[in-house]
Design a protein around this motif. Structure first.
Motif, PDB file in Angstrom:
ATOM      1  N   ILE A 199     130.239  54.519 -43.646  1.00  0.00           N
ATOM      2  CA  ILE A 199     131.250  54.107 -42.484  1.00  0.00           C
ATOM      3  C   ILE A 199     130.221  54.031 -41.142  1.00  0.00           C
ATOM      4  O   ILE A 199     130.309  52.916 -40.692  1.00  0.00           O
ATOM      5  N   TRP A 200     129.362  54.896 -41.035  1.00  0.00           N
ATOM      6  CA  TRP A 200     128.425  54.848 -39.956  1.00  0.00           C
ATOM      7  C   TRP A 200     127.670  53.599 -40.095  1.00  0.00           C
ATOM      8  O   TRP A 200     127.208  52.923 -39.246  1.00  0.00           O
ATOM      9  N   ASN A 201     126.939  53.462 -41.228  1.00  0.00           N
ATOM     10  CA  ASN A 201     126.000  52.290 -41.722  1.00  0.00           C
ATOM     11  C   ASN A 201     126.833  51.051 -41.533  1.00  0.00           C
ATOM     12  O   ASN A 201     126.296  49.960 -40.888  1.00  0.00           O
ATOM     13  N   ALA A 202     128.023  51.028 -41.823  1.00  0.00           N
ATOM     14  CA  ALA A 202     128.961  49.638 -41.454  1.00  0.00           C
ATOM     15  C   ALA A 202     128.992  49.277 -40.011  1.00  0.00           C
ATOM     16  O   ALA A 202     128.884  48.505 -39.565  1.00  0.00           O
ATOM     17  N   TRP A 203     129.258  50.418 -39.410  1.00  0.00           N
ATOM     18  CA  TRP A 203     129.379  50.617 -37.685  1.00  0.00           C
ATOM     19  C   TRP A 203     127.942  49.957 -37.355  1.00  0.00           C
ATOM     20  O   TRP A 203     128.017  49.178 -36.455  1.00  0.00           O
ATOM     21  N   LEU A 204     126.916  50.438 -37.594  1.00  0.00           N
ATOM     22  CA  LEU A 204     125.452  50.042 -37.222  1.00  0.00           C
ATOM     23  C   LEU A 204     125.306  48.694 -37.473  1.00  0.00           C
ATOM     24  O   LEU A 204     124.780  47.703 -36.690  1.00  0.00           O
ATOM     25  N   LYS A 205     125.987  48.125 -38.451  1.00  0.00           N
ATOM     26  CA  LYS A 205     126.001  46.532 -38.983  1.00  0.00           C
ATOM     27  C   LYS A 205     126.814  45.484 -38.168  1.00  0.00           C
ATOM     28  O   LYS A 205     126.425  44.382 -38.009  1.00  0.00           O
TER      29      LYS A 205
END
Length: 145
Positions: free
Chosen positions: A136-142
């Motif tokens: 989820i964090w990686n998706a938020w970063l993208k």
């Protein structure tokens, strides 16, 4: 699964979500208390995102994940999201935007994904509590700032 076993597994997996990891990633842990994790993702020039993961039957069921405002209110409107993980919804159960990815209860209960069974991914390293939060964090970063 027996409630004591669920809690023990939750506590085993969340002990890795300590201050050093959170500092490196810009995560603020508001609460880690079985069965709830409440966390904010923060980053320079980024719109913060707060989440509540409810792991009440971990890991027989994936966590229910609620997207929230920085103050902890349910997020009702999403900014544009090129990653597609954050779905504007509304989800047919919660009537809110939701995390649309394997590993979220809302994904696995959505009519579009009911044949994508949680049992097919649970137990793998990407689908631990920390693994789900990292995705989820990686998706938020993208996503859009």
């Amino acid at each position: 699964m027996h409630p004591a076993a669920v809690q023990a597994l939750f506590e085993e997996e969340t002990k890795h979500l300590g201050p050093a990891l959170c500092a490196r990633r810009g995560w603020t842990m508001h609460r880690i208390d079985f069965p709830i994790i409440n966390c904010s993702f923060n980053g320079c020039g980024r719109t913060p995102l707060r989440l509540t993961l409810t792991c009440d039957n971990w890991n027989e069921l994936p966590p229910s994940i609620r997207l929230e405002t920085p103050s902890g209110e349910p997020l009702r409107v999403l900014p544009p999201n090129p990653t597609g993980v954050f779905h504007a919804g509304p989800h047919h159960v919660t009537n809110l935007p939701f995390v649309c990815m394997r590993g979220s209860r809302e994904y696995h209960t959505h009519p579009s994904h009911v044949t994508d069974y949680w049992d097919g991914c649970r137990g793998s390293s990407s689908y631990t509590i920390g693994g789900i939060m990292t995705q989820i964090w990686n998706a938020w970063l993208k996503g859009a700032g």
